[in-house]
Design a protein around this motif. Structure first.
Motif, PDB file in Angstrom:
ATOM      1  N   GLN A  10     -26.930   1.582   8.247  1.00 52.72           N
ATOM      2  CA  GLN A  10     -27.461   0.615   9.203  1.00 52.72           C
ATOM      3  C   GLN A  10     -28.883   0.272   8.808  1.00 52.72           C
TER       4      GLN A  10
ATOM      5  N   VAL B 130     -20.535   5.586  17.056  1.00 52.23           N
ATOM      6  CA  VAL B 130     -20.782   4.148  17.102  1.00 52.23           C
ATOM      7  C   VAL B 130     -20.789   3.696  18.560  1.00 52.23           C
ATOM      8  N   GLY B 131     -21.815   2.959  18.945  1.00 52.31           N
ATOM      9  CA  GLY B 131     -21.985   2.520  20.327  1.00 52.31           C
ATOM     10  C   GLY B 131     -22.966   3.363  21.105  1.00 52.31           C
ATOM     11  N   ASP B 132     -23.294   4.570  20.612  1.00 50.54           N
ATOM     12  CA  ASP B 132     -24.252   5.434  21.309  1.00 50.54           C
ATOM     13  C   ASP B 132     -25.673   4.892  21.141  1.00 50.54           C
ATOM     14  N   THR B 133     -26.529   5.239  22.109  1.00 52.98           N
ATOM     15  CA  THR B 133     -27.947   4.932  22.033  1.00 52.98           C
ATOM     16  C   THR B 133     -28.706   6.187  21.618  1.00 52.98           C
TER      17      THR B 133
ATOM     18  N   ASP C 234     -17.156   7.138  14.049  1.00 55.27           N
ATOM     19  CA  ASP C 234     -16.495   6.092  14.821  1.00 55.27           C
ATOM     20  C   ASP C 234     -15.121   6.588  15.246  1.00 55.27           C
TER      21      ASP C 234
ATOM     22  N   THR D 267     -29.216   1.273  19.064  1.00 54.51           N
ATOM     23  CA  THR D 267     -27.781   1.443  19.258  1.00 54.51           C
ATOM     24  C   THR D 267     -27.100   1.555  17.907  1.00 54.51           C
ATOM     25  N   VAL D 268     -26.269   2.559  17.745  1.00 54.99           N
ATOM     26  CA  VAL D 268     -25.544   2.771  16.493  1.00 54.99           C
ATOM     27  C   VAL D 268     -24.425   1.734  16.399  1.00 54.99           C
ATOM     28  N   THR D 269     -24.431   0.962  15.312  1.00 53.65           N
ATOM     29  CA  THR D 269     -23.424  -0.093  15.146  1.00 53.65           C
ATOM     30  C   THR D 269     -22.458   0.178  14.007  1.00 53.65           C
ATOM     31  N   LYS D 270     -22.791   1.140  13.116  1.00 51.86           N
ATOM     32  CA  LYS D 270     -21.926   1.418  11.978  1.00 51.86           C
ATOM     33  C   LYS D 270     -21.810   2.915  11.761  1.00 51.86           C
TER      34      LYS D 270
END
Length: 442
Positions: free
Chosen positions: A115, A75-78, A191, A146-149
């Motif tokens: 997502q 989570v948070g990675d592009t 995560d 961007t990974v959010t979940k």
């Protein structure tokens, strides 16, 4: 006014037709970046050539794949995504060769699972010369998201548009006839942040006005000052106390509860209640010790908590038939599911589904070919509001059909359904196919 020479006029229109066909199906042969290549998938495509070309819309089959630079992001990675059209829906319809580097493709990749949304992708203005009547080479487009979940995220090829710069500036949009297209790539996001692990327990669930209640906590920030507070529904009362978390993030303290309207107790770090930095509410009730006047009678009642349950209108769905050699979308609707949440506590619920492969006469249709479009309605007066899951692939890993959030007081009655679409490959052997869709309520 002078006449346009016949040779020049023929060259101009042949060039326009050639650039239109290229806009529909062609591009430079671009190598995919290093990473995980997706599965080639076929989907029906509807392309609209520019009006100046005089060509009718083109309905054909596109073969494409979606590749990523990593299948295990956090989570948070592009994540870098490459959408490659492997086999186009048509070829160069003219006898004339088309020049190099006249097209710029753009498009989108559709996310599903944990997502949702679309990723914008684009390719460079680059293509090799295309001989007359030849099959066009493939083209690639790239983008990032961007990974959010955390969880399983699916990627499907989506609509695309080709801009051509040859004689005229022209756009040709190509859309997926039955979206979403089949899933080409799947990634699993993790995560590192375990989230809010704070929790509290009470020494007693009720007491007289002015009683001292023991509150024990865990998962708080070591050394943090923690506020203990009474709650009357969604409002904090004047009954508060502070404790200090030890080196393990635990504490044990007490709170004097005077407010007769108290329904729960919370504990939190910081200057005000924040569910991300707190725990609770833990249910607590104050005994009503109001004296009964002479000649009066005190009446009491109890509201008993119920259960979380679901029922469905039927246990079988007949999807529409498709033709051998053509395949496509076999559609239908999920039998309506009724969810009743009569627990009366702070917890919401989640209704998920997963499906098996569809088996038939000597063949199968992969579970990943089933997609749905969920819908959810809330009965008037329900404390919670139902939220439908995202449209997309169901598959064997499953997806969310509907849910309600946690809150101070939750519950109610809800109806859930979904449109279903099974993408049947064109040359699936004739016969009846069946799979089992399992729904789980938690």
């Amino acid at each position: 006014m002078g006449r346009t020479p016949r040779r020049a006029r023929r060259w101009r229109w042949a060039s326009l037709f050639g650039s239109t066909a290229l806009a529909v199906t062609a591009g430079g042969a671009l190598a995919c970046p290093a990473g995980a290549a997706g599965t080639d998938v076929d989907f029906a495509t509807h392309c609209i050539p520019p009006a100046v070309s005089g060509l009718p819309p083109i309905d054909g089959t596109t073969t494409a794949r979606v590749s990523v630079d990593t299948t295990s992001p956090k989570v948070g990675d592009t994540v870098t995504v490459t959408y490659t059209v492997v086999t186009a829906a048509a070829g160069n319809p003219t006898d004339l060769a088309l020049p190099a580097d006249i097209m710029t493709p753009t498009g989108k990749v559709t996310l599903g699972g944990a997502q949702s949304g679309d990723i914008t992708v684009a390719g460079p203005k680059k293509n090799p010369p295309v001989p007359g009547k030849a099959v066009f080479p493939s083209f690639s487009m790239t983008g990032t998201f961007t990974v959010t979940k955390a969880g399983r995220i699916t990627l499907s090829p989506g609509d695309y548009t080709i801009h051509t710069s040859y004689i005229l500036e022209l756009d040709t949009p190509c859309t997926v006839i039955t979206p979403p297209a089949p899933v080409s790539q799947t990634i699993t996001a993790t995560d590192d942040d375990p989230g809010n692990t704070r929790a509290i327990t009470l020494g007693s669930a009720s007491g007289d006005p002015g009683a001292r209640v023991t509150v024990s906590g865990s998962g708080f920030t070591p050394g943090a000052t923690v506020t203990l507070a009474g709650r009357a529904g969604a409002t904090q009362t004047a009954d508060t106390a502070t404790v200090t978390a030890d080196a393990r993030g635990a504490f044990s303290g007490s709170l004097v509860v005077n407010d007769r309207a108290t329904t729960g107790i919370v504990a939190y770090e910081g200057g005000a209640w924040n569910p991300d930095r707190g725990a609770g509410p833990a249910a607590y009730a104050v005994h009503d010790d109001t004296p009964v006047p002479d000649g009066s009678q005190k009446l009491t009642t109890t509201v008993t908590a119920g259960t979380l349950a679901m029922s469905q209108a039927g246990d079988s769905v007949a999807l529409s038939a498709v033709d051998f050699g053509q395949g496509g979308a076999s559609t239908g609707r999920l039998n309506t599911v009724t969810v009743k949440d009569f627990r009366g506590g702070p917890a919401g619920w989640s209704l998920t589904g997963k499906v098996t492969d569809f088996t038939g006469p000597g063949a199968k249709i992969d579970a990943g070919k089933l997609s749905w479009t969920p819908a959810c309605a809330t009965k008037a007066g329900s404390p919670s509001t139902c939220k439908a899951g995202s449209a997309g692939t169901v598959g064997s890993a499953g997806a969310t059909l509907a849910s309600t959030p946690n809150g101070t007081l939750t519950g109610g009655q809800f109806t859930v359904d979904a449109g279903l679409s099974l993408d049947v490959p064109a040359f699936t052997p004739p016969g009846a196919y069946s799979g089992v869709l399992t729904l789980t309520l938690t």
